[in-house]
Design a protein around this motif. Sequence first.
Motif, short mmCIF file in Angstrom:
data_model
loop_
_atom_site.label_atom_id
_atom_site.label_comp_id
_atom_site.label_asym_id
_atom_site.label_seq_id
_atom_site.Cartn_x
_atom_site.Cartn_y
_atom_site.Cartn_z
N UNK A 97 0.82 -1.21 0.00
CA UNK A 97 0.00 0.00 0.00
C UNK A 97 0.85 1.25 0.00
N UNK A 98 1.84 1.28 -0.89
CA UNK A 98 2.78 2.42 -0.94
C UNK A 98 2.07 3.73 -1.27
N UNK A 99 2.69 4.83 -0.80
CA UNK A 99 2.35 6.14 -1.33
C UNK A 99 3.23 6.33 -2.55
N UNK A 100 2.67 6.06 -3.71
CA UNK A 100 3.55 6.01 -4.89
C UNK A 100 2.82 6.51 -6.12
N UNK A 101 3.62 6.79 -7.12
CA UNK A 101 3.09 7.13 -8.42
C UNK A 101 4.12 6.69 -9.46
N UNK A 102 3.63 6.30 -10.62
CA UNK A 102 4.56 5.85 -11.66
C UNK A 102 4.24 6.54 -12.98
N UNK A 103 5.02 7.60 -13.29
CA UNK A 103 4.93 8.12 -14.65
C UNK A 103 5.54 7.04 -15.55
N UNK A 104 5.18 7.01 -16.81
CA UNK A 104 5.66 5.90 -17.64
C UNK A 104 6.29 6.40 -18.93
N UNK A 105 7.10 5.54 -19.49
CA UNK A 105 7.65 5.72 -20.83
C UNK A 105 7.25 4.43 -21.54
N UNK A 106 6.05 4.39 -22.11
CA UNK A 106 5.41 3.10 -22.40
C UNK A 106 6.14 2.27 -23.45
N UNK A 107 6.24 0.97 -23.16
CA UNK A 107 6.83 0.04 -24.13
C UNK A 107 5.88 -0.21 -25.30
N UNK A 108 4.61 0.23 -25.18
CA UNK A 108 3.70 -0.02 -26.32
C UNK A 108 4.09 0.74 -27.58
N UNK A 109 5.04 1.70 -27.46
CA UNK A 109 5.47 2.42 -28.67
C UNK A 109 6.14 1.48 -29.68
N UNK A 110 6.63 0.31 -29.21
CA UNK A 110 7.24 -0.65 -30.13
C UNK A 110 6.17 -1.24 -31.06
N UNK A 111 4.91 -1.28 -30.60
CA UNK A 111 3.81 -1.70 -31.48
C UNK A 111 3.55 -0.62 -32.52
N UNK A 112 3.54 0.62 -32.04
CA UNK A 112 3.18 1.75 -32.93
C UNK A 112 4.07 1.78 -34.16
N UNK A 113 5.38 1.47 -33.96
CA UNK A 113 6.32 1.55 -35.08
C UNK A 113 5.89 0.63 -36.22
N UNK A 114 5.44 -0.58 -35.88
CA UNK A 114 5.01 -1.53 -36.91
C UNK A 114 3.71 -1.06 -37.56
N UNK A 115 2.77 -0.59 -36.72
CA UNK A 115 1.50 -0.07 -37.23
C UNK A 115 1.76 1.05 -38.23
#
Lengths: 330, 393
Positions: free
Chosen positions: B318-336
């Motif tokens: 139950x951390x007090x946390x937050x995670x901004x992301x640098x999404x790995x889904x961009x590797x899909x976008x390149x093929x699309x």
Amino acid sequence: MRSLRDRVGAAAPVFGVLLALLVAIAVVNPSFLEPASLLAYLKRAAPLAILAVGQYFVIVSGEFDLSVGSLVTVQVVVAARLIDGDESATLPVIVLLAGLGLLIGLVNGLITTRLHVPSFVTTLGMLLVLSGAVFLWTGGAPRGSLSQAFRVPGRQGIDIPGFGQVPWSALILIAVAAGAVALMRSAWGHTLVATGDNDRAAALAGVPVARVRTTAFVLSALAATVAAVLLGGFAGVSAQVGEGLEFSAITAVVLGGVVLGGGRGSVLAALAGALVLEALFTLLNLLGVSGALESTVQGVIIIAAVAYAARRAGGRRRPPSVPEPSPQPA
Amino acid sequence: MKRSMVLATGAVLLLAAACTSDVPPGGAAPTGAPGTSPPPAASQFFDQAEHDRQLALRDQTAQGPADQPWVQMLEPEMVDTARYATQGPHHVCFSNASVDNPWRQVGWTTMQAEVDLHRDEIANFTALDAGASDDKQISDIQQLVGSDCDALIVSPNTTATLTPAVEAACGQVPVIVFDRGVDTDCPVTFIHPVGGYAFGATAAEFLSDEVGQGGKVLALRVLPGVDVLEHRWAAAERIFAARGVNVVGVEFTENDTATAKSIVSDYLQREGQINGIWMDDGTAGVAALEAFEDAGQPLPAISGEDQQQFLEKWQAEGLTAQAPTYPTFQWRTAVVAALQILRGEQVPGEWILPQPTITSENLGQYLQPGLPPLHYALCGCQQMPDFPARWGA
């Protein structure tokens, strides 16, 4: 017959330096002298101190082992991959790691003694082989995870009511130190030092020089295995965990007054050298000095130690091994 | 004999020590007086206009299907690609900087899964791994351009050095660049999430709210000199300074868990208490938290990333946390994007992907049990065939 000064003279300063550093840390941070803080410091120093003990055997026999850092990385990465979170796999994997350490030490020792490859070439090659193998196998990102049980020695301790926690790693360090001292007081320990002092004389006196040195390499690799279990336990899986440790270990040994080239120095002084190094890093950190200075400090210590050893070796009035350059025809 | 051996060995030791020294150049930032942070230094990496643009982009609504963020786009300016339209099936090529960290491994797995979804359109998929070497990537790109690729996807190892190679390729085939950029706008599209300034700012705003004015934050960075990471810290340090947060230290961990844990332990010893941990990369997040546990300290507020082991710990503790992301889904976008270009469909010249932030409220929808500890949750791969086995579960 060596004088008393010769036997402890080189080692004595390191204990003084250690005491001075601990006092300095206590001045900057009075809470350091509380048992919990001191034990935390021991816990952190334990892996390096154990590596330094292993490195001592090799250096005092007149050789070097540069492969221990990459061996630590290999052991942690292999452990994570094979255990993969399965608690029941912990013990078999630790046994396997010990076997792996034994094998690497044996290979280092045999190549050095039987094929007459200088040990810093042998073990530098082994460093490259091992780090390449880790990278090949993981692609830079280790897989799997360590079990809770594997992490106990490096992370947990025994809770003593009213005193706090005594870390397992501190106890393991004490056990390793006691074992090493006993070993160095045995007949084998004396032959090890004799081998480093003058291997030709030792061989003529009937010492199995090659076997003694190979055993030293095996002990160094086994020490790396213990350090790997502690480091993996301390911080979990990482593909960089052992980077640079071989130099910290060698720096620690020469800080302890053990002469590069072999034949001189005590194992406890080498261990104290590791404690000095760790205390120095702690003090630099408390003073807010950047971590980049740690490398610099290690470099200075290695240079100073080699200069000192060279002066001593030069002062022994041995015939120079490098012939004087003959005058060149003009 | 002994003297020369000792000297030679010393030389070798020093040489080797220099080679494997793992301490980054440049040390920690100087810390100011207690309760204050030093004003941000002017940096070659800071671009005010880009900083402002990214912070504004965080509030924009992306176009496209919300359940497929890898085809969403922010403020797109479409470009015409009719001249690249060819009859399939196609030969798509990919020059990859490296797969030397878990983020790139998850991305690479995801990209291959995306290619498998389009086997009717992609007859051949040729990928070369440059192993983090600029030289090899330059020759990889030349080799790929010479091997009748219909489209070339590039994930550059470094920005400036790879620019000429990408420019040369642009003259031959349509080029798609993603992740790190290049200094030319010749690629048909450049795919990237919002960016480093937004990442760092989101994390810093969260921590500033949590620790309050005068609260102590330790900043953990991977290494200096990488623009994406420099942007994260540049945005964060401005926010910390503006909000009166006490940044007690800025340290480089090189993403080594043991280093990170030691650094945090040292700071806990020095400061007594730390309220927040800011990270420009969440890899060592769990190790940083363990330092607090081992010191018997309450867990701090922490900004991590979407790595599996961190998310699992977050949920369990139950951390007090937050995670901004640098999404790995961009590797899909390149093929699309490559396929859209080869069909002659319009794509954005700069394809800005959304950059979701994981919070305690939405943690449950991102955390999938059973994945390996170094998996990245924002792979956009949950609905793909062979999930999760293909991703190492």
